[in-house]
Design an enzyme around this catalytic site. Sequence first.
Site, PDB file in Angstrom:
ATOM      1  N   LYS A  99       4.565 -24.741 -55.178  1.00 57.70           N
ATOM      2  CA  LYS A  99       3.681 -24.306 -54.088  1.00 57.70           C
ATOM      3  C   LYS A  99       4.488 -23.834 -52.882  1.00 57.70           C
ATOM      4  O   LYS A  99       4.192 -22.788 -52.316  1.00 57.70           O
ATOM      5  CB  LYS A  99       2.748 -25.472 -53.724  1.00 57.70           C
ATOM      6  CG  LYS A  99       1.797 -25.198 -52.575  1.00 57.70           C
ATOM      7  CD  LYS A  99       0.591 -26.112 -52.605  1.00 57.70           C
ATOM      8  CE  LYS A  99       0.872 -27.561 -52.239  1.00 57.70           C
ATOM      9  NZ  LYS A  99       1.147 -27.800 -50.795  1.00 57.70           N
ATOM     10  N   SER A 100       5.516 -24.585 -52.514  1.00 60.83           N
ATOM     11  CA  SER A 100       6.321 -24.193 -51.349  1.00 60.83           C
ATOM     12  C   SER A 100       6.989 -22.835 -51.565  1.00 60.83           C
ATOM     13  O   SER A 100       6.991 -21.978 -50.677  1.00 60.83           O
ATOM     14  CB  SER A 100       7.408 -25.241 -51.092  1.00 60.83           C
ATOM     15  OG  SER A 100       6.829 -26.463 -50.697  1.00 60.83           O
ATOM     16  N   ARG A 140      -3.785 -34.750 -53.950  1.00 63.06           N
ATOM     17  CA  ARG A 140      -2.809 -35.707 -54.503  1.00 63.06           C
ATOM     18  C   ARG A 140      -3.429 -37.097 -54.695  1.00 63.06           C
ATOM     19  O   ARG A 140      -3.008 -37.855 -55.561  1.00 63.06           O
ATOM     20  CB  ARG A 140      -1.550 -35.761 -53.648  1.00 63.06           C
ATOM     21  CG  ARG A 140      -0.925 -34.370 -53.480  1.00 63.06           C
ATOM     22  CD  ARG A 140       0.552 -34.325 -53.491  1.00 63.06           C
ATOM     23  NE  ARG A 140       0.980 -32.976 -53.102  1.00 63.06           N
ATOM     24  CZ  ARG A 140       1.251 -31.978 -53.953  1.00 63.06           C
ATOM     25  NH1 ARG A 140       1.166 -32.149 -55.260  1.00 63.06           N
ATOM     26  NH2 ARG A 140       1.615 -30.789 -53.517  1.00 63.06           N
ATOM     27  N   ARG A 144      -5.675 -31.998 -38.856  1.00 58.38           N
ATOM     28  CA  ARG A 144      -4.214 -32.192 -38.891  1.00 58.38           C
ATOM     29  C   ARG A 144      -3.549 -31.684 -37.606  1.00 58.38           C
ATOM     30  O   ARG A 144      -3.985 -30.702 -37.016  1.00 58.38           O
ATOM     31  CB  ARG A 144      -3.645 -31.532 -40.159  1.00 58.38           C
ATOM     32  CG  ARG A 144      -4.199 -32.244 -41.395  1.00 58.38           C
ATOM     33  CD  ARG A 144      -3.769 -31.621 -42.682  1.00 58.38           C
ATOM     34  NE  ARG A 144      -2.335 -31.760 -42.906  1.00 58.38           N
ATOM     35  CZ  ARG A 144      -1.714 -31.209 -43.932  1.00 58.38           C
ATOM     36  NH1 ARG A 144      -2.390 -30.493 -44.818  1.00 58.38           N
ATOM     37  NH2 ARG A 144      -0.418 -31.380 -44.080  1.00 58.38           N
ATOM     38  N   GLY A 168      -1.936 -26.860 -45.123  1.00 61.35           N
ATOM     39  CA  GLY A 168      -1.080 -27.035 -43.962  1.00 61.35           C
ATOM     40  C   GLY A 168       0.100 -26.075 -43.975  1.00 61.35           C
ATOM     41  O   GLY A 168       0.487 -25.534 -42.938  1.00 61.35           O
ATOM     42  N   SER A 200      10.313 -32.218 -40.826  1.00 62.00           N
ATOM     43  CA  SER A 200       9.263 -31.378 -41.399  1.00 62.00           C
ATOM     44  C   SER A 200       9.788 -30.000 -41.756  1.00 62.00           C
ATOM     45  O   SER A 200      10.235 -29.236 -40.895  1.00 62.00           O
ATOM     46  CB  SER A 200       8.112 -31.230 -40.409  1.00 62.00           C
ATOM     47  OG  SER A 200       7.267 -30.165 -40.805  1.00 62.00           O
ATOM     48  N   ASP A 253       5.512 -35.639 -50.846  1.00 55.29           N
ATOM     49  CA  ASP A 253       4.179 -35.460 -51.443  1.00 55.29           C
ATOM     50  C   ASP A 253       3.985 -36.314 -52.701  1.00 55.29           C
ATOM     51  O   ASP A 253       2.889 -36.352 -53.266  1.00 55.29           O
ATOM     52  CB  ASP A 253       3.951 -33.984 -51.793  1.00 55.29           C
ATOM     53  CG  ASP A 253       3.904 -33.105 -50.554  1.00 55.29           C
ATOM     54  OD1 ASP A 253       3.640 -33.628 -49.451  1.00 55.29           O
ATOM     55  OD2 ASP A 253       4.146 -31.890 -50.694  1.00 55.29           O
ATOM     56  N   ARG A 291      -2.671 -40.733 -46.159  1.00 59.12           N
ATOM     57  CA  ARG A 291      -2.319 -41.155 -47.526  1.00 59.12           C
ATOM     58  C   ARG A 291      -1.901 -42.618 -47.615  1.00 59.12           C
ATOM     59  O   ARG A 291      -1.893 -43.177 -48.713  1.00 59.12           O
ATOM     60  CB  ARG A 291      -1.234 -40.231 -48.112  1.00 59.12           C
ATOM     61  CG  ARG A 291      -1.788 -38.859 -48.429  1.00 59.12           C
ATOM     62  CD  ARG A 291      -0.773 -37.898 -49.018  1.00 59.12           C
ATOM     63  NE  ARG A 291      -1.443 -36.655 -49.402  1.00 59.12           N
ATOM     64  CZ  ARG A 291      -0.835 -35.508 -49.631  1.00 59.12           C
ATOM     65  NH1 ARG A 291       0.481 -35.425 -49.528  1.00 59.12           N
ATOM     66  NH2 ARG A 291      -1.531 -34.444 -49.980  1.00 59.12           N
TER      67      ARG A 291
HETATM   68  O1  S3P Z   1       7.330 -26.659 -46.267  1.00 57.06           O
HETATM   69  C1  S3P Z   1       6.583 -26.936 -47.213  1.00 57.06           C
HETATM   70  O2  S3P Z   1       6.309 -26.111 -48.112  1.00 57.06           O
HETATM   71  C2  S3P Z   1       5.984 -28.291 -47.285  1.00 57.06           C
HETATM   72  C3  S3P Z   1       6.494 -29.284 -46.494  1.00 57.06           C
HETATM   73  C4  S3P Z   1       5.953 -30.659 -46.456  1.00 57.06           C
HETATM   74  O3  S3P Z   1       5.197 -30.811 -45.264  1.00 57.06           O
HETATM   75  P1  S3P Z   1       5.864 -31.270 -43.873  1.00 57.06           P
HETATM   76  O4  S3P Z   1       6.768 -30.210 -43.403  1.00 57.06           O
HETATM   77  O5  S3P Z   1       4.683 -31.430 -42.947  1.00 57.06           O
HETATM   78  O6  S3P Z   1       6.551 -32.573 -44.154  1.00 57.06           O
HETATM   79  C5  S3P Z   1       5.055 -30.951 -47.637  1.00 57.06           C
HETATM   80  O7  S3P Z   1       4.326 -32.129 -47.407  1.00 57.06           O
HETATM   81  C6  S3P Z   1       4.123 -29.809 -47.942  1.00 57.06           C
HETATM   82  O8  S3P Z   1       3.337 -30.076 -49.080  1.00 57.06           O
HETATM   83  C7  S3P Z   1       4.867 -28.535 -48.205  1.00 57.06           C
HETATM   84  C1  PEP Z   2       0.895 -31.959 -47.811  1.00 52.63           C
HETATM   85  C2  PEP Z   2       0.614 -31.030 -48.728  1.00 52.63           C
HETATM   86  O1  PEP Z   2       0.356 -29.702 -48.481  1.00 52.63           O
HETATM   87  P1  PEP Z   2       0.019 -28.916 -47.136  1.00 52.63           P
HETATM   88  O2  PEP Z   2       0.741 -29.569 -45.997  1.00 52.63           O
HETATM   89  O3  PEP Z   2       0.465 -27.512 -47.379  1.00 52.63           O
HETATM   90  O4  PEP Z   2      -1.484 -28.967 -46.960  1.00 52.63           O
HETATM   91  C3  PEP Z   2       0.635 -31.370 -50.171  1.00 52.63           C
HETATM   92  O5  PEP Z   2       0.548 -30.438 -50.973  1.00 52.63           O
HETATM   93  O6  PEP Z   2       0.719 -32.561 -50.561  1.00 52.63           O
END
Ligand code: S3P
Ligand code: PEP
Length: 436
Positions: A19-20, A394, A120, A92, A165, A318, A349
């Site tokens: 996903k990232s 999740r 959030r 997010g 983050s 995650d 969570r």
């Molecule tokens: O940069 C990213 O793709 C992500 C970073 C993480 O969030 P944080 O940066 O808020 O820790 C993770 O929890 C999220 O699912 C994806």
């Molecule tokens: C925290 C997650 O995603 P995002 O922050 O992109 O909503 C996740 O996929 O567990």
Amino acid sequence: MTFRTAPPLSGSVTVPGDKSISHRSLMLSALAVGESRVEGLLEGEDVLATAAAMRAMGARIERDADGVWHIHGVGVGGLLQPEIALDMGNSGTSTRLLMGLLASHDLTATFIGDASLSKRPMARVTEPLAQMGASFTTSPGDRLPLTMRGACPAVPLDYVLPVASAQVKSAILLAGLNTPGITRVVEPIPTRDHSERMLQGFGADLRVEQQADGARVITLIGEAELKPQQIMVPGDPSSAAFPMVAALVVPGSKVTIANVGLNATRAGLIDLLREMGGAIEVVNARDVGGEPVGDLVVTASVLTGVEPDPARAPSMIDEYPVAFVAAALAQGRSVFRGLEELRVKESDRIATMAEGLRAIGARVEEMEDGLIIEGTGGQLLPGGGPIATKLDHRIAMSFAIAGLASREGVTIDDMRPVATSFPTFIPLLRELGAVA
Ligand SMILES: O=C(O)C1=C[C@@H](OP(=O)(O)O)[C@@H](O)[C@H](O)C1
Ligand SMILES: C=C(OP(=O)(O)O)C(=O)O
């Protein structure tokens, strides 16, 4: 939906794309001049929200019949004023990275999202981006819906991350792309480095140095020019986490999960499960498009409780919900601390897992920054429910896995959120023989 005691799981499966990496491949391709190709893109709702936003700002994005995505970028600085509010759904990552991207463009954009995303915190990105010149009108508590006005030219920023983050780091780096001068981000605790790898791959002038104390210093020189790329997205280790834990806790199982991303900034769960006694073998290790990848062979194992060092949290951030399920089935006590960030994900969570685990008969103590879990010692969990998933994919998937190792089954109120990151979750469980 109810998930019941499973027979031994077997077979070889693949999980959808990371996903990232998928979000970033769409964003950077949309900023390159010319056509990029992306194979293995995660076609989940979160990533599709990013695609829709990039289209609304002028990129041409198409999926061909073979499932390859073609992105015609507009060039750094070339994004157009979106005519509609950008709907980020549950995501997010889309929200925070796009806020960064737009912060150095001369345009105004409104971000909206679902009930979960609208709770959030966004100050973590609006604060540094405001220092670069962007301005924001947010809902109370720095939340969505919010409207931002980008600054062009933006002012380069030198910033030490106050929270570990990758989203905040990436937002600043993406803002730096269209900012003349040196943008510098220091991360005292390393987080996932996909943005850095991919920005370098697209030709940005970006350097990473590791300090003696372990902090990483990332320097980006703008304005950048990005060249179109061919990207292969590896399988998502955060999705692989679910069949991995399932194979460990359902007695007699042996499962292969092929083509999983093994970037060290993401591989914390594998290390943790191995420390707990989990038999996880990496075979066919290779490099795919600048990211380490391998196949995981996972054999059911007797697990023991752990007390992981909080410093490793970003490498499995995650994966904690499903790690808590593994701990609930292990021998002895597990103590998880330093996890405040889990309280600001799609749901809280820590609270959601504590409540749900108790509802299915696990022994859990909730702390401000984590959980203490007394495992069953390899016995099945009693089961129960319905578990409230609170729009959190999740949570839904973690309790589905718990159901496979329960006496009475575990009922989940809403499996729909799974479509955000892992649309093939149920078919994959079926392939392994876990559900009918
Ligand atoms: O940069 C990213 O793709 C992500 C970073 C993480 O969030 P944080 O940066 O808020 O820790 C993770 O929890 C999220 O699912 C994806
Ligand atoms: C925290 C997650 O995603 P995002 O922050 O992109 O909503 C996740 O996929 O567990």
